[in-house]
Write an enzyme that holds these catalytic residues in place. Structure first.
Site, PDB file in Angstrom:
ATOM      1  N   THR A   1       0.446  -1.113  -0.437  1.00 42.37           N
ATOM      2  CA  THR A   1      -0.118   0.048  -0.300  1.00 42.37           C
ATOM      3  C   THR A   1       1.116   1.530   0.394  1.00 42.37           C
ATOM      4  O   THR A   1       2.050   1.314   0.023  1.00 42.37           O
ATOM      5  CB  THR A   1      -0.815  -0.448   1.465  1.00 42.37           C
ATOM      6  OG1 THR A   1      -1.675   1.227   1.304  1.00 42.37           O
ATOM      7  CG2 THR A   1       0.136   0.082   2.022  1.00 42.37           C
TER       8      THR A   1
ATOM      9  N   ASN B   1      -1.044   3.446   1.370  1.00 42.99           N
ATOM     10  CA  ASN B   1      -1.558   4.271   2.211  1.00 42.99           C
ATOM     11  C   ASN B   1      -1.324   4.607   3.314  1.00 42.99           C
ATOM     12  O   ASN B   1      -1.458   4.046   4.161  1.00 42.99           O
ATOM     13  CB  ASN B   1      -2.912   4.213   1.858  1.00 42.99           C
ATOM     14  CG  ASN B   1      -4.468   5.080   2.807  1.00 42.99           C
ATOM     15  OD1 ASN B   1      -4.236   5.427   3.541  1.00 42.99           O
ATOM     16  ND2 ASN B   1      -5.653   5.251   1.669  1.00 42.99           N
TER      17      ASN B   1
ATOM     18  N   LYS C   1      -4.059   3.556   6.027  1.00 45.20           N
ATOM     19  CA  LYS C   1      -3.770   1.695   6.087  1.00 45.20           C
ATOM     20  C   LYS C   1      -3.061   1.721   7.377  1.00 45.20           C
ATOM     21  O   LYS C   1      -2.956   0.585   8.275  1.00 45.20           O
ATOM     22  CB  LYS C   1      -3.977   1.279   4.964  1.00 45.20           C
ATOM     23  CG  LYS C   1      -5.281   1.968   3.939  1.00 45.20           C
ATOM     24  CD  LYS C   1      -5.061   0.909   3.098  1.00 45.20           C
ATOM     25  CE  LYS C   1      -6.205   1.284   1.260  1.00 45.20           C
ATOM     26  NZ  LYS C   1      -5.582   0.396  -0.227  1.00 45.20           N
TER      27      LYS C   1
ATOM     28  N   ASP D   1      -7.462  -3.717  -0.079  1.00 42.76           N
ATOM     29  CA  ASP D   1      -8.517  -2.479  -0.905  1.00 42.76           C
ATOM     30  C   ASP D   1      -9.521  -2.805  -0.909  1.00 42.76           C
ATOM     31  O   ASP D   1     -10.317  -3.485   0.178  1.00 42.76           O
ATOM     32  CB  ASP D   1      -8.593  -3.544  -2.223  1.00 42.76           C
ATOM     33  CG  ASP D   1      -9.315  -2.380  -3.651  1.00 42.76           C
ATOM     34  OD1 ASP D   1      -7.861  -1.248  -3.617  1.00 42.76           O
ATOM     35  OD2 ASP D   1      -9.816  -2.250  -4.285  1.00 42.76           O
TER      36      ASP D   1
ATOM     37  N   PHE E   1      -8.984   8.887   8.367  1.00 42.71           N
ATOM     38  CA  PHE E   1      -8.596   9.542   6.815  1.00 42.71           C
ATOM     39  C   PHE E   1      -9.405   9.646   5.600  1.00 42.71           C
ATOM     40  O   PHE E   1     -10.698   8.812   6.424  1.00 42.71           O
ATOM     41  CB  PHE E   1      -7.121   8.632   6.280  1.00 42.71           C
ATOM     42  CG  PHE E   1      -7.076   7.165   6.325  1.00 42.71           C
ATOM     43  CD1 PHE E   1      -6.923   6.387   7.400  1.00 42.71           C
ATOM     44  CD2 PHE E   1      -8.031   6.630   5.009  1.00 42.71           C
ATOM     45  CE1 PHE E   1      -7.617   5.049   6.915  1.00 42.71           C
ATOM     46  CE2 PHE E   1      -7.578   5.090   4.949  1.00 42.71           C
ATOM     47  CZ  PHE E   1      -7.729   4.400   5.537  1.00 42.71           C
TER      48      PHE E   1
ATOM     49  N   ASP F   1     -13.852   9.149   6.213  1.00 44.60           N
ATOM     50  CA  ASP F   1     -13.872   9.490   7.903  1.00 44.60           C
ATOM     51  C   ASP F   1     -14.477  10.212   8.189  1.00 44.60           C
ATOM     52  O   ASP F   1     -16.200  10.603   8.348  1.00 44.60           O
ATOM     53  CB  ASP F   1     -12.637   9.097   8.457  1.00 44.60           C
ATOM     54  CG  ASP F   1     -12.048   7.603   8.803  1.00 44.60           C
ATOM     55  OD1 ASP F   1     -13.179   6.932   8.170  1.00 44.60           O
ATOM     56  OD2 ASP F   1     -10.964   7.406   9.011  1.00 44.60           O
TER      57      ASP F   1
ATOM     58  N   LYS G   1     -12.277   3.419  16.346  1.00 44.97           N
ATOM     59  CA  LYS G   1     -12.480   2.612  14.724  1.00 44.97           C
ATOM     60  C   LYS G   1     -11.727   1.289  14.699  1.00 44.97           C
ATOM     61  O   LYS G   1     -12.208   0.736  13.673  1.00 44.97           O
ATOM     62  CB  LYS G   1     -11.940   3.771  14.162  1.00 44.97           C
ATOM     63  CG  LYS G   1     -11.569   3.182  13.100  1.00 44.97           C
ATOM     64  CD  LYS G   1     -11.512   4.374  11.696  1.00 44.97           C
ATOM     65  CE  LYS G   1     -11.564   4.016  10.297  1.00 44.97           C
ATOM     66  NZ  LYS G   1     -10.493   4.706   8.991  1.00 44.97           N
TER      67      LYS G   1
ATOM     68  N   ARG H   1     -11.777  -2.732   8.531  1.00 47.38           N
ATOM     69  CA  ARG H   1     -10.455  -2.993   8.105  1.00 47.38           C
ATOM     70  C   ARG H   1     -10.208  -3.558   9.133  1.00 47.38           C
ATOM     71  O   ARG H   1      -9.640  -4.814   9.480  1.00 47.38           O
ATOM     72  CB  ARG H   1      -9.829  -1.956   7.995  1.00 47.38           C
ATOM     73  CG  ARG H   1      -8.032  -1.971   7.705  1.00 47.38           C
ATOM     74  CD  ARG H   1      -6.980  -0.965   7.563  1.00 47.38           C
ATOM     75  NE  ARG H   1      -7.528  -0.404   6.723  1.00 47.38           N
ATOM     76  CZ  ARG H   1      -8.580   0.221   5.816  1.00 47.38           C
ATOM     77  NH1 ARG H   1      -8.861   1.619   6.599  1.00 47.38           N
ATOM     78  NH2 ARG H   1      -8.501   0.800   4.430  1.00 47.38           N
TER      79      ARG H   1
HETATM   80  P1  ITT Z   1      -3.738   1.880  -2.211  1.00 47.67           P
HETATM   81  O1  ITT Z   1      -4.268   0.640  -3.107  1.00 47.67           O
HETATM   82  O2  ITT Z   1      -1.756   1.824  -1.950  1.00 47.67           O
HETATM   83  O3  ITT Z   1      -3.788   0.943   0.024  1.00 47.67           O
HETATM   84  P2  ITT Z   1      -5.850   3.383  -1.855  1.00 47.67           P
HETATM   85  O4  ITT Z   1      -5.622   5.407  -1.136  1.00 47.67           O
HETATM   86  O5  ITT Z   1      -5.824   3.229  -3.566  1.00 47.67           O
HETATM   87  O6  ITT Z   1      -3.656   2.843  -1.638  1.00 47.67           O
HETATM   88  P3  ITT Z   1      -7.868   2.758  -1.945  1.00 47.67           P
HETATM   89  O7  ITT Z   1      -7.685   1.958  -3.749  1.00 47.67           O
HETATM   90  O8  ITT Z   1      -8.295   0.123  -1.588  1.00 47.67           O
HETATM   91  O9  ITT Z   1      -6.391   2.841  -1.900  1.00 47.67           O
HETATM   92  O10 ITT Z   1      -8.913   2.958  -2.462  1.00 47.67           O
HETATM   93  C1  ITT Z   1      -9.028   2.700  -1.316  1.00 47.67           C
HETATM   94  C2  ITT Z   1     -10.742   4.312  -0.886  1.00 47.67           C
HETATM   95  O11 ITT Z   1     -11.277   4.177   0.392  1.00 47.67           O
HETATM   96  C3  ITT Z   1      -9.803   5.730  -0.719  1.00 47.67           C
HETATM   97  O12 ITT Z   1     -10.134   7.007  -0.999  1.00 47.67           O
HETATM   98  C4  ITT Z   1      -9.640   5.473   1.482  1.00 47.67           C
HETATM   99  O13 ITT Z   1      -9.504   6.775   1.419  1.00 47.67           O
HETATM  100  C5  ITT Z   1     -10.845   5.143   0.677  1.00 47.67           C
HETATM  101  N1  ITT Z   1     -10.982   4.093   2.411  1.00 47.67           N
HETATM  102  C6  ITT Z   1     -10.307   3.366   2.684  1.00 47.67           C
HETATM  103  N2  ITT Z   1     -10.823   2.635   4.127  1.00 47.67           N
HETATM  104  C7  ITT Z   1     -10.895   3.766   5.073  1.00 47.67           C
HETATM  105  C8  ITT Z   1     -11.594   4.539   6.088  1.00 47.67           C
HETATM  106  O14 ITT Z   1     -11.518   3.461   6.923  1.00 47.67           O
HETATM  107  N3  ITT Z   1     -11.580   5.750   5.821  1.00 47.67           N
HETATM  108  C9  ITT Z   1     -12.190   6.341   5.328  1.00 47.67           C
HETATM  109  N4  ITT Z   1     -11.731   6.373   4.075  1.00 47.67           N
HETATM  110  C10 ITT Z   1     -11.426   4.728   3.728  1.00 47.67           C
END
Ligand code: ITT
Length: 198
Positions: free
Chosen positions: A11, A13, A16, A71, A154, A157, A177, A183
């Site tokens: 990831t 992110n 995460k 994802d 993030f 949220d 959370k 997650r």
């Molecule tokens: P990676 O693919 O590198 O892991 P990404 O941010 O592109 O990072 P995703 O493609 O899985 O990840 O997209 C997830 C989206 O959903 C992204 O916009 C996040 O902000 C949102 N998201 C996922 N889990 C969340 C959470 O716990 N709280 C708030 N937003 C979340």
């Protein structure tokens, strides 16, 4: 005692990463793919499962380590499940979290049905060609707020209200959370399936 598992987390992110590290503690060494110079995989899948698996296999291929990928996204009933797998790119390819949540609030302005859920699919592979990837998934029911609130978490949220408590996700502590989130619940399922590996 088992050796500490070294696994690559596929990831980019930071939210995460923060949550996963807090939940896994010190039993696992979570190496980030960027720390190994691994570029993000292109997310060409149509589903959370496809994208989680392709991210995990990509990181395992490039690192030679077992890999974990997440994802996730938010599904909104009044938008027929959008943004769903496109949550990270909802307001465009280079959209920030703020751009995405502002677009969501905009699209929801006239909607009375605010029901929504976060979904998370975690994929675990022992190696790039692992024929038995382990996939765990969970969701978190809630609704879309009318305006952002809170400073925690993030992504979406600040506009997601937990159905059970009525509290905005960004107003929950990190531990609160993780205890109810998509997650947190998906990780518990994965840990049961892996029986102590992570
Ligand atoms: P990676 O693919 O590198 O892991 P990404 O941010 O592109 O990072 P995703 O493609 O899985 O990840 O997209 C997830 C989206 O959903 C992204 O916009 C996040 O902000 C949102 N998201 C996922 N889990 C969340 C959470 O716990 N709280 C708030 N937003 C979340």
């Amino acid at each position: 005692m088992n050796d500490i598992q070294r696994i690559v987390f596929a990831t980019g992110n930071a939210g995460k990463v923060r949550e996963m590290r807090a939940m896994l503690g010190s039993a696992v060494e979570l190496v980030l793919q960027a720390e190994l110079g691994i570029e993000a995989a292109e997310e060409t899948g149509q589903t959370f499962t496809e994208n989680a698996l392709l991210k995990a296999r990509h990181a395992a291929a490039k690192s030679g380590l077992p890999a974990l990928a997440d994802d996730s996204g938010i599904e909104v009933d009044a938008l027929n499940g959008a943004p769903g797998v496109y949550s990270a790119r909802y307001a465009g390819a280079d959209a920030s979290d703020t751009d995405n949540l502002n677009k969501l609030l905009d699209d929801m302005r006239e909607q009375e049905n605010r029901a929504a859920r976060f979904r998370c699919v975690l994929a675990w592979v022992r190696s790039v060609d692992d024929p038995n990837p382990v996939i765990a998934q969970a969701s978190w029911e809630g609704r879309i707020a009318h305006e952002p609130s809170g400073n925690g978490g993030f992504g979406y949220d600040p506009v997601f209200i937990d159905a059970a408590s009525g509290v905005c996700s960004a107003e929950l502590s990190a531990a609160e959370k993780n205890a109810c989130s998509h997650r947190g619940k998906a990780l518990l399922v994965l840990q049961q399936m892996l029986a102590g590996i992570i």
